[in-house]
Design a protein around this motif. Structure first.
Motif, PDB file in Angstrom:
ATOM      1  N   CYS A 159       0.833  -1.081  -0.170  1.00  0.00           N
ATOM      2  CA  CYS A 159      -0.030   0.042   0.019  1.00  0.00           C
ATOM      3  C   CYS A 159       0.731   1.196   0.001  1.00  0.00           C
ATOM      4  CB  CYS A 159      -0.883   0.048   1.293  1.00  0.00           C
ATOM      5  SG  CYS A 159      -2.180  -1.221   1.308  1.00  0.00           S
ATOM      6  N   GLU A 171      -5.951  -2.389  -6.258  1.00  0.00           N
ATOM      7  CA  GLU A 171      -6.975  -3.569  -5.737  1.00  0.00           C
ATOM      8  C   GLU A 171      -6.015  -4.676  -5.693  1.00  0.00           C
ATOM      9  OE1 GLU A 171     -10.982  -1.865  -7.864  1.00  0.00           O
ATOM     10  OE2 GLU A 171      -9.631  -3.243  -9.016  1.00  0.00           O
ATOM     11  N   PHE A 182      -7.592  -8.404   5.331  1.00  0.00           N
ATOM     12  CA  PHE A 182      -7.326  -7.040   4.291  1.00  0.00           C
ATOM     13  C   PHE A 182      -8.488  -6.237   4.844  1.00  0.00           C
ATOM     14  CE2 PHE A 182      -5.071  -9.786   1.680  1.00  0.00           C
ATOM     15  CZ  PHE A 182      -4.303  -8.889   0.773  1.00  0.00           C
ATOM     16  N   TRP A 187      -8.659  -2.273   3.758  1.00  0.00           N
ATOM     17  CA  TRP A 187      -8.995  -2.428   2.548  1.00  0.00           C
ATOM     18  C   TRP A 187     -10.656  -2.745   2.632  1.00  0.00           C
ATOM     19  CZ3 TRP A 187      -5.966  -4.092  -1.981  1.00  0.00           C
ATOM     20  CH2 TRP A 187      -4.582  -3.901  -1.884  1.00  0.00           C
ATOM     21  N   MET A 203     -10.613  -6.526  -3.599  1.00  0.00           N
ATOM     22  CA  MET A 203     -10.624  -5.574  -2.435  1.00  0.00           C
ATOM     23  C   MET A 203      -9.625  -4.300  -3.023  1.00  0.00           C
ATOM     24  SD  MET A 203     -12.049  -7.407   0.288  1.00  0.00           S
ATOM     25  CE  MET A 203     -11.295  -6.498   1.653  1.00  0.00           C
ATOM     26  N   ARG A 204     -10.246  -3.059  -2.395  1.00  0.00           N
ATOM     27  CA  ARG A 204      -9.652  -2.016  -3.018  1.00  0.00           C
ATOM     28  C   ARG A 204      -9.228  -1.190  -1.636  1.00  0.00           C
ATOM     29  NH1 ARG A 204     -13.771   1.197  -6.185  1.00  0.00           N
ATOM     30  NH2 ARG A 204     -13.253  -0.454  -7.521  1.00  0.00           N
ATOM     31  N   TRP A 205      -7.881  -0.643  -1.916  1.00  0.00           N
ATOM     32  CA  TRP A 205      -7.167   0.067  -0.809  1.00  0.00           C
ATOM     33  C   TRP A 205      -7.513   1.606  -1.054  1.00  0.00           C
ATOM     34  CZ3 TRP A 205      -5.137   0.387   3.624  1.00  0.00           C
ATOM     35  CH2 TRP A 205      -4.200   1.392   4.059  1.00  0.00           C
TER      36      TRP A 205
END
Length: 220
Positions: A159, A171, A182, A187, A203-205
């Motif tokens: 990240c 992602e 996560f 996330w 999953m999205r940061w």
């Protein structure tokens, strides 16, 4: 290498040097507020709760690497876990991203230089880099799964690297059992899908600078 620099004191273990430039997840973890923290090392075991389960966690550093030996060890771990143990792939898990010169590999190594785990990240598409990156092939030595630190540290480092690289969207498609990890690391789930016949989640940061810009505009 851009974004992360190797700690010069390998005996200290478990550290990633702070990133420079835009504020990153490392900056927030170190200082409690956005801002550069280039001169301050990030002690991974302390951040992840060293001592909480009654034993000393493995000491290690996380670093970006292009060293052939490290890459080979990382790929051997991938084969051991994704092919031999989990059966996600028949022969090997290598793909075009491994040959893409834009792909960045982060590895966790102990004081003796042994690779404990790794993760790769880079642009989503084969064409021009439009700021949409994806993390993949996160792996940790099976012998260390009961010890805290290595997996979460690799995710946090990915990240931080993505944010320092100016990525606009980051992602990862993670196995269903990894979703809680996560989520704890910040996330956000996007959608369910199947990869290699197994349930996964995209999953999205939340990129820090974008979230702060959105919050500022909302206040205005």
């Amino acid at each position: 290498m851009r974004g992360l620099r190797r700690v010069q004191r390998p005996g200290d273990g478990g550290r990633v040097t702070g990133v420079t430039g835009v504020a990153s997840v490392c900056d927030v973890l170190l200082t409690g507020s956005p801002g550069p923290a280039a001169a301050r090392p990030l002690d991974v075991p302390a951040l992840l709760g060293a001592g909480l389960i009654g034993r000393e966690p493995a000491r290690f550093v996380v670093e970006a690497t292009a060293d052939r030996g490290c890459l080979y060890a990382y790929r051997l771990l991938r084969r051991r876990v994704f092919v031999e143990e989990q059966g996600l792939f028949e022969d090997d898990d290598l793909d075009h991203r491994d040959e893409d010169p834009r792909t960045v590999v982060l590895v966790a190594r102990d004081a003796a230089g042994v690779v404990l785990g790794g993760v790769r990240l880079g642009p989503e598409d084969d064409g021009p880099d439009i700021g949409w990156w994806r993390g993949s092939r996160l792996v940790v030595d099976p012998a260390l799964r009961g010890a805290p630190g290595v997996g979460p540290a690799l995710v946090r480092a990915a990240c931080a690297f993505a944010e320092e690289a100016g990525v606009l969207r980051f992602e990862a498609d993670v196995q269903e059992r990894a979703v809680p990890l996560f989520t704890r690391l910040g996330w956000r789930p996007v959608r369910a899908l199947r990869v290699a016949g197994r349930p996964h989640h995209t999953m999205r940061w939340p990129i820090g600078r974008l979230a702060r810009a959105a919050a500022g505009k909302a206040a205005l």
